[in-house]
Write an enzyme that holds these catalytic residues in place. Structure first.
Site, short mmCIF file in Angstrom:
data_model
loop_
_atom_site.label_atom_id
_atom_site.label_comp_id
_atom_site.label_asym_id
_atom_site.label_seq_id
_atom_site.Cartn_x
_atom_site.Cartn_y
_atom_site.Cartn_z
N CYS A 150 30.84 -26.65 21.06
CA CYS A 150 29.74 -27.62 20.95
C CYS A 150 29.13 -27.53 19.56
CB CYS A 150 28.69 -27.35 22.02
SG CYS A 150 27.31 -28.51 21.99
N CYS A 153 24.81 -26.63 19.96
CA CYS A 153 24.39 -25.24 20.20
C CYS A 153 25.29 -24.24 19.47
CB CYS A 153 24.37 -24.94 21.69
SG CYS A 153 25.96 -25.15 22.52
N CYS A 167 31.19 -43.99 23.16
CA CYS A 167 31.18 -43.70 21.72
C CYS A 167 31.95 -42.42 21.40
CB CYS A 167 29.75 -43.58 21.22
SG CYS A 167 28.78 -42.34 22.13
N CYS A 197 23.47 -43.09 17.18
CA CYS A 197 24.18 -43.88 18.20
C CYS A 197 23.16 -44.53 19.13
CB CYS A 197 25.14 -43.00 18.99
SG CYS A 197 26.10 -43.90 20.23
N CYS A 353 -49.25 -14.24 28.05
CA CYS A 353 -49.89 -14.40 26.75
C CYS A 353 -49.48 -15.71 26.10
CB CYS A 353 -49.50 -13.22 25.85
SG CYS A 353 -50.22 -13.31 24.20
N CYS A 361 -36.96 -18.19 13.90
CA CYS A 361 -37.54 -18.25 12.56
C CYS A 361 -38.73 -17.32 12.39
CB CYS A 361 -37.97 -19.68 12.22
SG CYS A 361 -39.33 -20.31 13.24
#
Length: 566
Positions: A150, A153, A167, A197, A353, A361
């Site tokens: 192949c 792979c 094809c 293709c 309080c 900040c």
């Protein structure tokens, strides 16, 4: 099966079928008083005669006509049967594989296939990815158990199946299997694995390639002459088609349910279609298109939420948005915190309080007047900016926000509790099945000569569970309904009927809890002893469920109930 835009209609090709639906729509039953919930005893739900394939299984309910479908039935009817019809009637010279590819390329529009076929056959076949008519198909297709190298792979195999189209771009079955698995996800025609293709892989070959394991295809798949309704490529193509025709086709929203419904016709009475805002806030809940999939899941065809009666769709959307966004979180922050005058950070007062220090900040200020603490004396009572009227106004605003939050939490908690209980009821179905099996085993061992038991004798348990689940679902959405409901005498009547339904639902739920209690070993005696009570309670749930929704319907129509959504 074309997209009808905003018309919400479906026209049958066969005039006889069309007249069949029209005659059913004009029947007296269509205009009779509606039962809204789709419970076991709904009398206004009818199925058309099965004199034709298109009308079989069609349901007329309230103001809509629809048909439930399984995905396999959809594929068979609109894909495979269409290809067979073309083969038998208009294009007998083509085989089924070619016709499926043509239909797939033209988005399953049979007329477009016929037109393009006779306009320019060669060009049409090329675009579809079909080989030339005179092409050599020798040595194409599957080759079983061969020596092969192949190029994809880069493996040398002593014994492996391979595949190619006409094809002759041949590759190992492992590479082709991975390729079609990935390509199948978009539901489009799968072309040859060779990038340059254009040939399309037939649908039956896609199934064959996907069946491969350890380098060899499944023999039973290879022997199939044509694809069937279990074909994965056809299934994905069907999903794509349904997604692009959402005004007609809707998936069941229930988890792990692959069934769907088709909206065939819809009846609008006295609706101002030219004014979408007016229609969007329609109060006539008889127009809510509740449909049932083949798996008995009820849902709204418009908004695709579960059966949400007695709420209209626009109220449901408001509620879902309110529950999902952070509006109530912001409400809580406004009711229980104040912002730092310098950096704007939200601060919650956790002590007595009034001398506050911003942790972000470091700014020190007075909790009452929000001015710098440096401007204050050493005593709380010497706050020179203290204004009783201003403080009282602030308290009223905070109290109003707290009441709004508490009201929302009151209804949301009950909505969520019933939603959670519904999940428990679903789990109970499996337990009930187990109890039914045990009951049948116990009764068979007793061998009563005068008692001929069958599964039909204990089917009432499943019916009762279904009634319980539907009752809880209606109860759940009544809290959404009540949250936006303005106070009135009729609203109190609605809440009273809500209490009645809640009581009978909990009574039936208690019996099932007793039945599923592990301490109760003799399930047979419990089922026999409480059978009549279970049947009566399940019937009562359906009746009170229908009455509650009818109460909401009549109240809204007569102006006795109205919503406050501002």
């Amino acid at each position: 099966m074309s997209d009808q835009g905003d018309d919400y209609s479906f026209e049958f090709e066969d005039s006889d079928e069309n007249s069949l639906v029209d005659s059913a729509l004009s029947s007296d039953d269509r205009d009779s008083e509606n039962e809204f919930t789709g419970g076991a005893s709904s009398t206004n739900v009818r199925t058309l005669p099965s004199s034709s394939n298109s009308s079989e299984g069609v349901v007329i309910k309230n103001s809509i006509v629809y048909k439930p479908w399984t995905l396999k039935d959809f594929i068979q009817k609109f894909f495979l049967d269409e290809a067979i019809s073309l083969k038998e009637m208009q294009l007998p010279q083509c085989d089924i594989d070619e016709l499926l590819i043509m239909l797939h390329y033209k988005n399953w529009q049979k007329e477009d296939v016929i037109n393009d076929y006779y306009d320019d056959l060669e060009r049409f076949r090329t675009r579809c990815g079909l080989p030339e008519i005179q092409s050599n198909k020798k040595d194409s297709g599957l080759l079983l158990g061969t020596r092969f190298s192949c190029l994809i792979c880069v493996e040398d195999y002593d014994n492996i199946d391979t595949y190619s189209l006409s094809c002759h771009h041949r590759y190992c079955i492992n590479c082709y299997q991975k390729y079609v698995d990935v390509s199948n996800r978009n539901g489009q025609l799968i072309r040859c694995i060779q990038s340059n293709c254009n040939l399309s892989i037939p649908h039956k070959d896609v199934s064959t390639l996907q069946s491969a394991s350890n380098g060899h295809i499944l023999e039973s798949e290879a022997k199939k002459p044509v694809p069937d309704s279990s074909n994965k490529l056809l299934a994905q193509a069907a999903k794509n088609y349904i997604e692009t025709h959402k005004n007609i086709w809707k998936w069941c929203p229930a988890p792990d349910c692959n069934f769907l419904t088709q909206l065939i016709d819809r009846k609008y009475e006295d609706k101002d279609k030219e004014n979408p805002i007016k229609y969007e806030k329609d109060l006539d809940i008889s127009d809510v298109p509740i449909v049932t999939c083949p798996n008995n899941h009820q849902f709204c065809h418009d908004c695709q939420y579960e059966n949400h009666l007695p709420c209209p769709c626009w109220i449901v959307k408001l509620w879902i948005k309110k529950c999902e966004d952070d509006s109530e979180t912001a409400n809580w922050i406004q009711a229980n915190t104040q912002s730092c005058p310098k950096c704007g950070t939200s601060i919650e007062k956790n002590g007595g309080c009034n001398h506050m220090s911003c942790f972000k900040c470091g700014f020190e200020f007075c909790w009452i007047c929000l001015s710098s603490w440096k401007e204050h004396g050493s005593s709380y009572y010497k706050c020179n900016r203290f204004n009783p009227e201003e403080v009282e106004a602030v308290k009223k605003v905070q109290q109003s926000r707290r009441l709004t939050l508490q009201r929302y939490l009151h209804f949301y908690k009950r909505f969520a509790v019933h939603e959670s209980s519904m999940e428990g009821d679903k789990k109970m179905i499996e337990k009930v099945d187990h109890k039914m099996n045990l009951f049948m085993e116990e009764e068979s061992k007793k061998k009563h000569p005068d008692r001929n038991l069958s599964w039909a004798n204990i089917q009432f348990l499943h019916d009762a569970i279904r009634s319980l689940t539907n009752g809880r679902k209606t109860l759940k959405w009544t809290y959404c309904f009540a949250f936006y409901l303005a106070k009135s005498n009729f609203a109190e009547i609605f809440e009273q009927m809500q209490d009645y339904l809640n009581k009978v639902v909990e009574d039936l739920s208690l019996i099932f809890e007793e039945l599923n209690n592990k301490k109760n070993k003799n399930n047979s005696d419990i089922i026999i002893k409480r059978k009549k009570e279970i049947i009566n309670l399940s019937d009562l749930i359906v009746k009170r469920q229908n009455l509650l929704i009818e109460c909401a319907q009549s109240g809204l129509n007569q102006g006795l109930l109205y919503f406050e959504t501002s």
